[in-house]
Design an enzyme around this catalytic site. Structure first.
Site, PDB file in Angstrom:
ATOM      1  N   HIS A  61      -9.459   1.304   5.167  1.00 44.65           N
ATOM      2  CA  HIS A  61      -7.903   1.555   5.878  1.00 44.65           C
ATOM      3  C   HIS A  61      -8.176   2.542   7.254  1.00 44.65           C
ATOM      4  O   HIS A  61      -8.937   3.148   6.830  1.00 44.65           O
ATOM      5  CB  HIS A  61      -6.871   2.016   4.799  1.00 44.65           C
ATOM      6  N   LYS A 106      -0.070   4.120  -0.137  1.00 44.99           N
ATOM      7  CA  LYS A 106      -0.556   5.382   0.551  1.00 44.99           C
ATOM      8  C   LYS A 106      -0.580   6.676  -0.473  1.00 44.99           C
ATOM      9  O   LYS A 106      -0.624   6.718  -1.723  1.00 44.99           O
ATOM     10  CB  LYS A 106       0.113   5.544   2.004  1.00 44.99           C
ATOM     11  N   ASN A 116       0.740  -1.203  -0.168  1.00 44.59           N
ATOM     12  CA  ASN A 116       0.016   0.041   0.023  1.00 44.59           C
ATOM     13  C   ASN A 116       1.006   1.275   0.005  1.00 44.59           C
ATOM     14  O   ASN A 116       1.343   1.552   0.888  1.00 44.59           O
ATOM     15  CB  ASN A 116      -0.852  -0.099   1.325  1.00 44.59           C
ATOM     16  N   GLU A 129      -4.947  -4.886  10.674  1.00 42.63           N
ATOM     17  CA  GLU A 129      -3.773  -3.689  10.920  1.00 42.63           C
ATOM     18  C   GLU A 129      -4.192  -2.918  12.261  1.00 42.63           C
ATOM     19  O   GLU A 129      -4.910  -2.137  12.258  1.00 42.63           O
ATOM     20  CB  GLU A 129      -3.712  -2.924   9.719  1.00 42.63           C
ATOM     21  N   GLY A 150       3.324   2.121  10.810  1.00 42.03           N
ATOM     22  CA  GLY A 150       4.411   3.226  10.415  1.00 42.03           C
ATOM     23  C   GLY A 150       4.974   3.303  11.881  1.00 42.03           C
ATOM     24  O   GLY A 150       5.738   4.592  11.929  1.00 42.03           O
ATOM     25  N   SER A 161       3.914  -2.299  10.074  1.00 41.56           N
ATOM     26  CA  SER A 161       5.383  -2.315  10.291  1.00 41.56           C
ATOM     27  C   SER A 161       6.201  -3.758   9.786  1.00 41.56           C
ATOM     28  O   SER A 161       6.929  -4.169  10.717  1.00 41.56           O
ATOM     29  CB  SER A 161       5.716  -2.132  11.890  1.00 41.56           C
ATOM     30  N   GLU A 220      -6.435   4.798   8.091  1.00 43.63           N
ATOM     31  CA  GLU A 220      -6.242   6.367   7.889  1.00 43.63           C
ATOM     32  C   GLU A 220      -7.539   6.958   7.135  1.00 43.63           C
ATOM     33  O   GLU A 220      -7.755   8.081   7.452  1.00 43.63           O
ATOM     34  CB  GLU A 220      -4.852   6.206   6.771  1.00 43.63           C
TER      35      GLU A 220
HETATM   36  P1  13P Z   1       3.486   0.347   7.277  1.00 47.22           P
HETATM   37  O1  13P Z   1       3.807  -1.050   6.838  1.00 47.22           O
HETATM   38  O2  13P Z   1       4.278   1.471   6.988  1.00 47.22           O
HETATM   39  O3  13P Z   1       3.349   0.213   9.224  1.00 47.22           O
HETATM   40  O4  13P Z   1       1.940   0.368   7.016  1.00 47.22           O
HETATM   41  C1  13P Z   1       0.993  -0.560   7.286  1.00 47.22           C
HETATM   42  C2  13P Z   1      -0.234  -0.071   6.334  1.00 47.22           C
HETATM   43  O5  13P Z   1      -1.086   0.799   7.027  1.00 47.22           O
HETATM   44  C3  13P Z   1      -0.495  -0.948   5.083  1.00 47.22           C
HETATM   45  O6  13P Z   1      -1.911  -0.602   4.691  1.00 47.22           O
END
Ligand code: 13P
Length: 264
Positions: A106, A20, A18, A176, A182, A221, A108
């Protein structure tokens, strides 16, 4: 692999990146490098691979690599097919651009745009309507984990965010934990196992045998260094990778772990 085989052996793992809100045209080289590296590998592939770039790159990435081992997905969609929704993209448009899948719900988007389970469910149903796989995301916040609400919160999200008509072919679940995204933090393997087992139970209860063949990804992560430990957890059928999917070399390091596990 047929569905029967999958039920017997577990689903083929998926490693999905992803990106983002990252990636200008120059970043397409990373997707090409992943595609080239996979094309050079012998069969059996052992794991499916996908990259979900920003919408601006979906069409060109699908044209560049979408016919090979790297499938291309989008990161969000509207529920409608077309209409007066300035700035939005329908799943039909994403499919037309070459996407095979779309991430919905997601954390976010749940946080930044107030997306509810109901909206996520409608987006997933819209993705199915357009022939896209829906990658439906769930996960608890740090406050919810500290209050010992993880299983309850994730169970509620699973119940509310999955539409009827879910199949192993059209839907992938991604667990997640919000606090692991992150941050470089990951849950203990035992905690991942607990959540994935609960999700599997709920899928089996609601969708019968199909629930066992549905892929449940872990995200948050994931790096090459922790991928093997996470992949070894029961009911972990792949990874949804953020930061470590942006560079081909990092992403390929994770893919290798899953391919080895999937081919074993
Ligand atoms: P990270 O791998 O950067 O922690 O992000 C995970 C994520 O949100 C994938 O959708």
């Amino acid at each position: 692999m047929t569905l029967t085989d999958e039920a017997a052996t577990g689903p083929c793992p998926l490693v999905a990146g992803n990106w983002k809100m990252n990636g200008l045209k120059a970043a397409l080289g990373e997707a090409l490098a992943v595609d080239k590296a996979l094309a050079a590998e012998p069969e059996p592939v052992g794991a499916d691979v996908m990259i979900c770039p920003p919408a601006t790159l979906v069409m060109v990435m699908a044209e560049l690599v979408g016919k090979g081992a790297v499938k291309v997905g989008a990161q969000d969609c509207h529920t409608g097919e077309s209409g007066a929704h300035t700035g939005d993209l329908s799943p039909e448009m994403l499919a037309d651009a070459g996407a095979a899948a779309v991430i919905v719900g997601h954390s976010e988007r749940r946080a930044d745009h107030g997306e509810t389970d109901r909206l996520v469910r409608e987006k997933a149903a819209a993705a199915h309507r357009a022939g896209l796989q829906a990658i439906i995301c769930v996960g608890e916040t740090i406050g919810q984990r500290q209050a010992d609400l993880t299983l309850e919160v994730v169970a509620r999200q699973i119940a509310g965010s999955l539409p009827n008509g879910v199949t192993p072919q059209n839907t992938i679940i991604a667990y997640e934990p919000v606090w692991a995204i992150g941050t470089g933090l990951t849950p203990l393997a035992a905690d991942v196992a607990d959540v994935h087992a609960m999700i599997r139970d709920r899928l089996n209860e609601r969708f019968g045998a199909a629930g066992s063949a549905m892929r449940i990804l872990y995200g948050g992560s994931v790096k090459a260094a922790n991928a093997a430990e996470l992949m070894a957890v029961a009911n972990v059928d792949g990874a949804l990778v953020g930061g470590a999917s942006l560079k081909a070399q990092d992403f390929l390091g994770i893919i290798e772990v899953y391919r080895a596990a999937g081919a074993a």
